[in-house]
Enzyme design. Structure first.
Site, mmCIF file in Angstrom:
data_model
loop_
_atom_site.group_PDB
_atom_site.id
_atom_site.type_symbol
_atom_site.label_atom_id
_atom_site.label_comp_id
_atom_site.label_asym_id
_atom_site.label_seq_id
_atom_site.Cartn_x
_atom_site.Cartn_y
_atom_site.Cartn_z
ATOM 1 N N GLU A 241 -5.372 9.260 14.782
ATOM 2 C CA GLU A 241 -6.413 8.595 15.595
ATOM 3 C C GLU A 241 -6.928 9.459 16.748
ATOM 4 O O GLU A 241 -7.359 8.970 17.786
ATOM 5 C CB GLU A 241 -5.854 7.272 16.144
ATOM 6 C CG GLU A 241 -5.330 6.330 15.054
ATOM 7 C CD GLU A 241 -4.536 5.152 15.620
ATOM 8 O OE1 GLU A 241 -4.553 4.949 16.832
ATOM 9 O OE2 GLU A 241 -3.884 4.442 14.829
ATOM 10 N N ASN A 277 -4.954 11.003 10.064
ATOM 11 C CA ASN A 277 -4.862 9.573 9.768
ATOM 12 C C ASN A 277 -5.637 8.762 10.800
ATOM 13 O O ASN A 277 -5.517 9.003 11.998
ATOM 14 C CB ASN A 277 -3.371 9.170 9.791
ATOM 15 C CG ASN A 277 -3.123 7.741 9.347
ATOM 16 O OD1 ASN A 277 -3.564 7.343 8.276
ATOM 17 N ND2 ASN A 277 -2.413 6.964 10.159
ATOM 18 N N HIS A 313 -6.664 -1.103 8.103
ATOM 19 C CA HIS A 313 -6.342 -2.377 8.780
ATOM 20 C C HIS A 313 -7.611 -3.230 8.673
ATOM 21 O O HIS A 313 -8.497 -3.177 9.512
ATOM 22 C CB HIS A 313 -5.969 -2.139 10.252
ATOM 23 C CG HIS A 313 -4.652 -1.455 10.431
ATOM 24 N ND1 HIS A 313 -3.448 -2.042 10.109
ATOM 25 C CD2 HIS A 313 -4.337 -0.221 10.892
ATOM 26 C CE1 HIS A 313 -2.447 -1.209 10.365
ATOM 27 N NE2 HIS A 313 -2.963 -0.090 10.851
ATOM 28 N N GLU A 341 -2.146 2.146 5.811
ATOM 29 C CA GLU A 341 -1.624 1.064 6.668
ATOM 30 C C GLU A 341 -2.292 -0.273 6.347
ATOM 31 O O GLU A 341 -2.643 -1.037 7.207
ATOM 32 C CB GLU A 341 -1.831 1.414 8.156
ATOM 33 C CG GLU A 341 -1.233 2.741 8.567
ATOM 34 C CD GLU A 341 -1.342 3.027 10.052
ATOM 35 O OE1 GLU A 341 -1.632 2.089 10.836
ATOM 36 O OE2 GLU A 341 -1.157 4.189 10.448
ATOM 37 N N ASP A 343 -3.424 -3.831 5.713
ATOM 38 C CA ASP A 343 -3.097 -5.228 5.964
ATOM 39 C C ASP A 343 -4.412 -5.976 6.200
ATOM 40 O O ASP A 343 -5.442 -5.379 6.452
ATOM 41 C CB ASP A 343 -2.109 -5.423 7.120
ATOM 42 C CG ASP A 343 -2.504 -4.698 8.404
ATOM 43 O OD1 ASP A 343 -1.619 -4.427 9.232
ATOM 44 O OD2 ASP A 343 -3.713 -4.392 8.573
HETATM 45 O O1 G3I Z 1 12.523 -3.263 17.584
HETATM 46 C C1 G3I Z 1 12.501 -3.072 19.008
HETATM 47 C C2 G3I Z 1 13.341 -4.120 19.669
HETATM 48 O O2 G3I Z 1 14.712 -3.936 19.319
HETATM 49 C C3 G3I Z 1 13.182 -4.022 21.176
HETATM 50 O O3 G3I Z 1 13.891 -5.042 21.785
HETATM 51 C C4 G3I Z 1 11.679 -4.131 21.500
HETATM 52 C C5 G3I Z 1 11.429 -4.043 22.974
HETATM 53 O O4 G3I Z 1 11.477 -2.673 23.366
HETATM 54 O O5 G3I Z 1 10.959 -3.059 20.881
HETATM 55 C C6 G3I Z 1 11.046 -3.179 19.465
HETATM 56 O O6 G3I Z 1 10.362 -2.084 18.935
HETATM 57 C C7 G3I Z 1 8.952 -2.243 18.938
HETATM 58 C C8 G3I Z 1 8.467 -1.935 17.500
HETATM 59 O O7 G3I Z 1 7.041 -1.925 17.438
HETATM 60 C C9 G3I Z 1 9.014 -2.957 16.507
HETATM 61 O O8 G3I Z 1 8.443 -4.194 16.770
HETATM 62 C C10 G3I Z 1 8.363 -1.208 19.909
HETATM 63 O O9 G3I Z 1 8.692 -1.575 21.210
HETATM 64 C C11 G3I Z 1 6.841 -1.196 19.744
HETATM 65 O O10 G3I Z 1 6.293 -0.158 20.520
HETATM 66 C C12 G3I Z 1 6.494 -0.919 18.283
HETATM 67 O O11 G3I Z 1 5.078 -0.973 18.119
HETATM 68 C C13 G3I Z 1 4.570 -0.234 16.985
HETATM 69 C C14 G3I Z 1 3.267 0.456 17.446
HETATM 70 O O12 G3I Z 1 2.637 1.113 16.341
HETATM 71 C C15 G3I Z 1 3.564 1.493 18.515
HETATM 72 O O13 G3I Z 1 4.446 2.454 18.008
HETATM 73 C C16 G3I Z 1 4.272 -1.198 15.832
HETATM 74 O O14 G3I Z 1 5.497 -1.669 15.292
HETATM 75 C C17 G3I Z 1 3.491 -0.505 14.738
HETATM 76 O O15 G3I Z 1 3.074 -1.452 13.748
HETATM 77 C C18 G3I Z 1 2.239 0.189 15.289
HETATM 78 O O16 G3I Z 1 1.693 0.899 14.233
HETATM 79 C C19 G3I Z 1 0.441 1.580 14.478
HETATM 80 C C20 G3I Z 1 0.482 2.896 13.734
HETATM 81 O O17 G3I Z 1 1.577 3.669 14.187
HETATM 82 C C21 G3I Z 1 -0.837 3.645 13.877
HETATM 83 N N1 G3I Z 1 -1.955 2.812 13.418
HETATM 84 C C22 G3I Z 1 -2.040 1.519 14.100
HETATM 85 C C23 G3I Z 1 -0.736 0.752 13.914
HETATM 86 C C24 G3I Z 1 -0.833 -0.625 14.533
HETATM 87 O O18 G3I Z 1 -0.968 -0.518 15.916
#
Ligand code: G3I
Length: 420
Positions: A241, A277, A313, A341, A343
């Protein structure tokens, strides 16, 4: 010129120019099969999928399709969204690549083949983003991930904020767990991601660095991470991105940070295929045009870029002909295209929405299967129980429901892959 005609003509151009694509990847960038742990699936010709009708002449086409053009090699008939893309080549009969109504939520026979079994027949890697914590603690989650997919990608565990918590410390524990799961279940991996404006560790986002320092840091990070997984990760989202959301590295290192990142990743694992990506660039639009121009210039300059990831997305049906055209022009550069990705949130939980979701997923898959080089098709998660989209409310974006039962979207994908 009406949109449908413009779109259809562009599809026609895509079909005609399929024969004029660039040759195969130059040897230097073709994925050498030496280090991949699993044999590369050879791309088998895509069989005619679910021929619901074989019509021999345009006049018998249903009214939803409009003849827009014909040439010596192809007649192209494009129906509106949710419709059907009809193509006829000189030697083949006109076959409607359309969906029959998908099965609704009926118990799925355990004897049925899994998506990965069907996908392998097409030389397709069908995958999902997964989370290490869920793989470890939820058997239904890990069992489904292992059984259904021949590729997985860490949803967040392989990002800089997780792997590089401090300048003198790398933490591969969570990402190693996902890689080990893939090795244990004969799955390929997409590494996601190396350079992104989000998920920077605090010591970087709050730090002050010279250009030389920042350059050395990013080189150290990419070399360490790609080197750590050398031979295990076939595809890397090196740049994520960045075209519209440039990361801090642009101001710290300068405008060459992207090509430097690709070069460092290639040096760390010459066999891995390196990707740009992004989202909202699936169909022919201004952002897709800018990405196309960027990767075309990189290819011309000999920068190691091997593909583009279309995140997909989605927010509803898309112009499938335009998606096909965008994929075709990227393939014509010698690049792979991955759906990375996928959905599609549903406004509310209703059977009609379920059916719509299934149609859209199936049509996107059909376009990918029909493309010259779209070997990877990934959902961003796989069960409605866990989706990043479920922030404030459940939006049911994926192919299994919260009880891991296949939804109509699963059935639609299953059908397109030739499942009975
Ligand atoms: O699992 C932990 C949990 O144990 C903890 O208590 C909590 C609080 O810190 O965090 C949890 O992890 C989170 C994780 O998602 C799982 O839910 C992280 O904080 C959170 O930052 C993470 O967000 C991810 C986000 O990217 C940022 O990395 C999302 O899952 C993920 O779906 C999203 O994916 C992005 C792609 O990388 C790029 N394209 C867009 C896409 C959607 O935003």
């Amino acid at each position: 010129m009406p949109k449908l005609l413009r779109t259809s003509l562009s599809l026609l151009i895509m079909i005609i120019c399929l024969g004029c694509t660039a040759g195969p990847l130059p040897e230097a960038t073709r994925l050498r099969n030496t280090s991949t742990p699993y044999p590369l699936a050879t791309k088998v010709p895509v069989p005619t999928l679910i021929p619901t009708a074989t019509v021999t002449s345009v006049s018998t086409l249903p009214v939803v399709s409009t003849t827009v053009a014909s040439t010596a090699t192809a007649q192209v008939f494009v129906a509106p969204d949710f419709g059907k893309v009809y193509t006829q080549t000189a030697q083949a009969k006109l076959t409607a690549l359309a969906l029959t109504p998908v099965a609704t939520r009926t118990p799925w026979p355990s004897s049925a083949p899994a998506l990965r079994d069907l996908a392998a027949k097409h030389g397709l890697y069908i995958g999902a983003a997964v989370q290490a914590g869920l793989l470890a603690k939820e058997p239904a989650y890990s069992d489904t991930a292992a059984r259904q997919f021949n590729l997985i990608v860490p949803e967040y565990e392989m990002k800089m904020c997780i792997i590089w918590p401090a300048r003198d410390r790398f933490d591969f524990s969570a990402s190693d767990a996902i890689v080990q799961f893939a090795v244990d279940h004969q799955q390929r991996l997409r590494g996601h991601n190396l350079v992104w404006t989000d998920c920077l560790p605090d010591w970087i986002s709050q730090g002050h660095f010279s250009q030389a320092d920042a350059t050395a840091m990013l080189k150290q990070y990419i070399s360490a991470v790609v080197g750590h997984y050398r031979g295990k990760i076939q595809y890397w989202d090196v740049l994520n991105e960045t075209i519209d959301r440039p990361p801090v590295w642009q101001s710290l290192i300068g405008p060459d940070y992207e090509t430097l990142a690709l070069t460092w990743a290639h040096a760390a694992d010459p066999d891995a295929l390196l990707f740009y990506n992004d989202y909202d660039a699936e169909v022919m639009n201004n952002k897709a045009d800018r990405i196309y121009a960027m990767v075309k210039a990189w290819r011309a300059a000999g920068v190691p870029i091997h593909g583009v990831g279309l995140q997909a997305h989605l927010k509803g049906p898309i112009d499938y002909a335009s998606l096909a055209q965008n994929i075709a022009r990227l393939n014509a550069l010698g690049l792979q295209v991955h759906i990375t990705e996928l959905d599609l949130p549903q406004d509310d939980f209703a059977p009609a929405q379920d059916e719509m979701q299934g149609q859209v997923y199936a049509n996107v898959l059909k376009v990918c299967l029909a493309a010259k080089n779209c070997p990877v098709f990934v959902f961003w998660g796989f069960t409605d129980k866990y989706s990043y989209l479920n922030q404030n409310t459940q939006v049911f974006p994926l192919i299994f429901d919260q009880d891991y039962k296949p939804k109509p979207a699963y059935a639609a994908i299953y059908q397109v892959l030739g499942g009975k």
